[in-house]
Design a protein around this motif. Sequence first.
Motif, PDB file in Angstrom:
ATOM      1  N   ASN A 236      64.777  58.993 -40.334  1.00 12.43           N
ATOM      2  CA  ASN A 236      64.145  59.572 -41.530  1.00 12.43           C
ATOM      3  C   ASN A 236      62.794  60.160 -41.138  1.00 12.43           C
ATOM      4  O   ASN A 236      61.784  59.446 -41.117  1.00 12.43           O
ATOM      5  CB  ASN A 236      63.956  58.515 -42.625  1.00 12.43           C
ATOM      6  N   PRO A 237      62.749  61.453 -40.798  1.00 14.65           N
ATOM      7  CA  PRO A 237      61.492  62.077 -40.378  1.00 14.65           C
ATOM      8  C   PRO A 237      60.372  61.853 -41.384  1.00 14.65           C
ATOM      9  O   PRO A 237      60.554  62.008 -42.594  1.00 14.65           O
ATOM     10  CB  PRO A 237      61.863  63.559 -40.295  1.00 14.65           C
ATOM     11  N   GLY A 238      59.197  61.462 -40.854  1.00 15.45           N
ATOM     12  CA  GLY A 238      58.021  61.263 -41.680  1.00 15.45           C
ATOM     13  C   GLY A 238      57.930  59.920 -42.353  1.00 15.45           C
ATOM     14  O   GLY A 238      56.958  59.637 -43.065  1.00 15.45           O
ATOM     15  N   PHE A 239      58.923  59.054 -42.122  1.00 14.47           N
ATOM     16  CA  PHE A 239      59.007  57.789 -42.843  1.00 14.47           C
ATOM     17  C   PHE A 239      58.288  56.675 -42.098  1.00 14.47           C
ATOM     18  O   PHE A 239      58.406  56.543 -40.879  1.00 14.47           O
ATOM     19  CB  PHE A 239      60.473  57.417 -43.029  1.00 14.47           C
ATOM     20  N   THR A 240      57.537  55.852 -42.852  1.00 19.63           N
ATOM     21  CA  THR A 240      56.900  54.652 -42.306  1.00 19.63           C
ATOM     22  C   THR A 240      57.465  53.440 -43.034  1.00 19.63           C
ATOM     23  O   THR A 240      57.374  53.349 -44.265  1.00 19.63           O
ATOM     24  CB  THR A 240      55.373  54.690 -42.483  1.00 19.63           C
ATOM     25  N   LEU A 241      58.058  52.528 -42.278  1.00 19.80           N
ATOM     26  CA  LEU A 241      58.650  51.317 -42.845  1.00 19.80           C
ATOM     27  C   LEU A 241      57.846  50.113 -42.380  1.00 19.80           C
ATOM     28  O   LEU A 241      57.680  49.889 -41.179  1.00 19.80           O
ATOM     29  CB  LEU A 241      60.103  51.190 -42.394  1.00 19.80           C
ATOM     30  N   VAL A 242      57.328  49.342 -43.335  1.00 18.94           N
ATOM     31  CA  VAL A 242      56.540  48.151 -43.024  1.00 18.94           C
ATOM     32  C   VAL A 242      57.186  46.967 -43.728  1.00 18.94           C
ATOM     33  O   VAL A 242      57.478  47.026 -44.927  1.00 18.94           O
ATOM     34  CB  VAL A 242      55.076  48.296 -43.480  1.00 18.94           C
ATOM     35  N   ASN A 243      57.406  45.893 -42.970  1.00 23.31           N
ATOM     36  CA  ASN A 243      58.034  44.693 -43.515  1.00 23.31           C
ATOM     37  C   ASN A 243      57.110  43.505 -43.320  1.00 23.31           C
ATOM     38  O   ASN A 243      56.463  43.367 -42.286  1.00 23.31           O
ATOM     39  CB  ASN A 243      59.379  44.455 -42.815  1.00 23.31           C
ATOM     40  N   ALA A 244      57.037  42.634 -44.330  1.00 24.36           N
ATOM     41  CA  ALA A 244      56.207  41.437 -44.226  1.00 24.36           C
ATOM     42  C   ALA A 244      56.855  40.296 -44.994  1.00 24.36           C
ATOM     43  O   ALA A 244      57.496  40.511 -46.028  1.00 24.36           O
ATOM     44  CB  ALA A 244      54.801  41.705 -44.767  1.00 24.36           C
ATOM     45  N   ASP A 245      56.684  39.075 -44.464  1.00 24.95           N
ATOM     46  CA  ASP A 245      57.200  37.859 -45.098  1.00 24.95           C
ATOM     47  C   ASP A 245      56.045  36.983 -45.542  1.00 24.95           C
ATOM     48  O   ASP A 245      54.973  36.978 -44.919  1.00 24.95           O
ATOM     49  CB  ASP A 245      58.050  37.053 -44.111  1.00 24.95           C
ATOM     50  N   TYR A 246      56.290  36.208 -46.606  1.00 32.58           N
ATOM     51  CA  TYR A 246      55.260  35.316 -47.126  1.00 32.58           C
ATOM     52  C   TYR A 246      55.853  33.938 -47.392  1.00 32.58           C
ATOM     53  O   TYR A 246      56.975  33.830 -47.899  1.00 32.58           O
ATOM     54  CB  TYR A 246      54.651  35.889 -48.408  1.00 32.58           C
ATOM     55  N   ASN A 247      55.089  32.914 -47.059  1.00 35.41           N
ATOM     56  CA  ASN A 247      55.512  31.539 -47.310  1.00 35.41           C
ATOM     57  C   ASN A 247      55.182  31.206 -48.761  1.00 35.41           C
ATOM     58  O   ASN A 247      54.206  30.513 -49.063  1.00 35.41           O
ATOM     59  CB  ASN A 247      54.801  30.579 -46.354  1.00 35.41           C
ATOM     60  N   ALA A 248      55.977  31.747 -49.656  1.00 33.83           N
ATOM     61  CA  ALA A 248      55.714  31.601 -51.087  1.00 33.83           C
ATOM     62  C   ALA A 248      57.037  31.666 -51.838  1.00 33.83           C
ATOM     63  O   ALA A 248      58.093  31.938 -51.253  1.00 33.83           O
ATOM     64  CB  ALA A 248      54.781  32.707 -51.568  1.00 33.83           C
ATOM     65  N   SER A 249      56.981  31.422 -53.138  1.00 34.70           N
ATOM     66  CA  SER A 249      58.168  31.487 -53.978  1.00 34.70           C
ATOM     67  C   SER A 249      58.520  32.946 -54.279  1.00 34.70           C
ATOM     68  O   SER A 249      57.793  33.870 -53.915  1.00 34.70           O
ATOM     69  CB  SER A 249      57.914  30.737 -55.293  1.00 34.70           C
ATOM     70  N   HIS A 250      59.616  33.120 -54.964  1.00 38.59           N
ATOM     71  CA  HIS A 250      60.075  34.459 -55.359  1.00 38.59           C
ATOM     72  C   HIS A 250      58.964  35.211 -56.083  1.00 38.59           C
ATOM     73  O   HIS A 250      58.563  36.305 -55.666  1.00 38.59           O
ATOM     74  CB  HIS A 250      61.307  34.301 -56.250  1.00 38.59           C
ATOM     75  N   VAL A 251      58.430  34.631 -57.152  1.00 35.94           N
ATOM     76  CA  VAL A 251      57.348  35.266 -57.905  1.00 35.94           C
ATOM     77  C   VAL A 251      56.019  35.115 -57.174  1.00 35.94           C
ATOM     78  O   VAL A 251      55.183  36.024 -57.192  1.00 35.94           O
ATOM     79  CB  VAL A 251      57.259  34.683 -59.331  1.00 35.94           C
ATOM     80  N   GLY A 252      55.838  33.980 -56.492  1.00 36.94           N
ATOM     81  CA  GLY A 252      54.582  33.723 -55.793  1.00 36.94           C
ATOM     82  C   GLY A 252      54.289  34.706 -54.676  1.00 36.94           C
ATOM     83  O   GLY A 252      53.133  34.844 -54.246  1.00 36.94           O
ATOM     84  N   THR A 253      55.295  35.405 -54.189  1.00 33.83           N
ATOM     85  CA  THR A 253      55.100  36.404 -53.134  1.00 33.83           C
ATOM     86  C   THR A 253      54.379  37.645 -53.649  1.00 33.83           C
ATOM     87  O   THR A 253      53.735  38.366 -52.872  1.00 33.83           O
ATOM     88  CB  THR A 253      56.472  36.807 -52.549  1.00 33.83           C
ATOM     89  N   ASP A 254      54.458  37.889 -54.946  1.00 37.00           N
ATOM     90  CA  ASP A 254      53.978  39.150 -55.501  1.00 37.00           C
ATOM     91  C   ASP A 254      52.496  39.398 -55.231  1.00 37.00           C
ATOM     92  O   ASP A 254      52.117  40.485 -54.779  1.00 37.00           O
ATOM     93  CB  ASP A 254      54.244  39.180 -57.008  1.00 37.00           C
ATOM     94  N   LEU A 255      51.649  38.422 -55.504  1.00 38.60           N
ATOM     95  CA  LEU A 255      50.206  38.630 -55.337  1.00 38.60           C
ATOM     96  C   LEU A 255      49.799  38.791 -53.874  1.00 38.60           C
ATOM     97  O   LEU A 255      49.093  39.766 -53.549  1.00 38.60           O
ATOM     98  CB  LEU A 255      49.417  37.501 -55.999  1.00 38.60           C
ATOM     99  N   PRO A 256      50.171  37.886 -52.948  1.00 42.33           N
ATOM    100  CA  PRO A 256      49.758  38.108 -51.554  1.00 42.33           C
ATOM    101  C   PRO A 256      50.309  39.408 -50.974  1.00 42.33           C
ATOM    102  O   PRO A 256      49.649  40.054 -50.162  1.00 42.33           O
ATOM    103  CB  PRO A 256      50.300  36.886 -50.806  1.00 42.33           C
ATOM    104  N   ALA A 257      51.505  39.808 -51.396  1.00 47.63           N
ATOM    105  CA  ALA A 257      52.051  41.080 -50.922  1.00 47.63           C
ATOM    106  C   ALA A 257      51.201  42.240 -51.431  1.00 47.63           C
ATOM    107  O   ALA A 257      50.932  43.198 -50.694  1.00 47.63           O
ATOM    108  CB  ALA A 257      53.499  41.238 -51.377  1.00 47.63           C
TER     109      ALA A 257
END
Length: 267
Positions: A236-257
């Motif tokens: 996918n030309p021009g595309f930047t993909l960034v992945n990150a994991d958090y030690n949190a719950s389903h909803v709890g991941t939202d804020l640190p992300a």
Amino acid sequence: MDRRTALLALGAASALAACGGGGSSEPPPEPVGQVFSSTLKSESNGYTYAIQVYVPQSYATGTTALPVIYATEGDALYGSGITPTRFDTFKQAMQTRGTQAILVGIGGTVMRGTDFLLPGATRYLDFITKELAPVIERQYRADPKRRALSGLSHGGYFVIAALVTEGMAGALSFSHYLSTEASYGGHGSTAAFLAYEKQLDGKPLPATLYLTGAGTGANNVGIIKPLHEQMRAQSNPGFTLVNADYNASHVGTDLPAFEDALKRFFP
């Protein structure tokens, strides 16, 4: 009053102040921004959405066009009882960092089962990109080249669906797609969701996808990780993909992300 006038006729600004101590010798707390509230009826699906717009303190005296973060489910509560909404939580994170960006909270959480899943997602995307964003960019010093779309769970799926829909059409509306703990939407399985996204292989995507999940949680392991691996292998030309994991719950991941997204993309 038409839909544009409704948003332009914003309610009185609420000056947001940091909490101060009780000593009389202390200076009054400095304001840290303003929030404007209104509603906007969508021509795309007929629903009236509550809209909240936060601008940082510097906005009043500045001249620079600022990036805009569009947060779906702005009225969603992070739990039962009286708790901060998603908009309030994100706003506080931006105030703490001093982020120079505008936050637009889109209400309508009751519509998530329709708005976030196809075919309703197409109409909801039209509302955001063709109705709401143009009004925001007329009313505020908003940079149309720096827009972010944020969603959690089904909302995280909607962010992916927006990228697929716009990528297939060859015209992206956002510079950053922030997908947290995405579901597989209405596709019925991860395999069907992956087949849906696979349509993007080979398409130019001049944008960044921030794909985040909750550690060993079901969504992250069963949906987000396979999606990340598939997209990483695509061209996918021009595309930047960034992945990150958090030690949190389903909803709890939202804020640190979100806080990490601010650090990475809106310093």
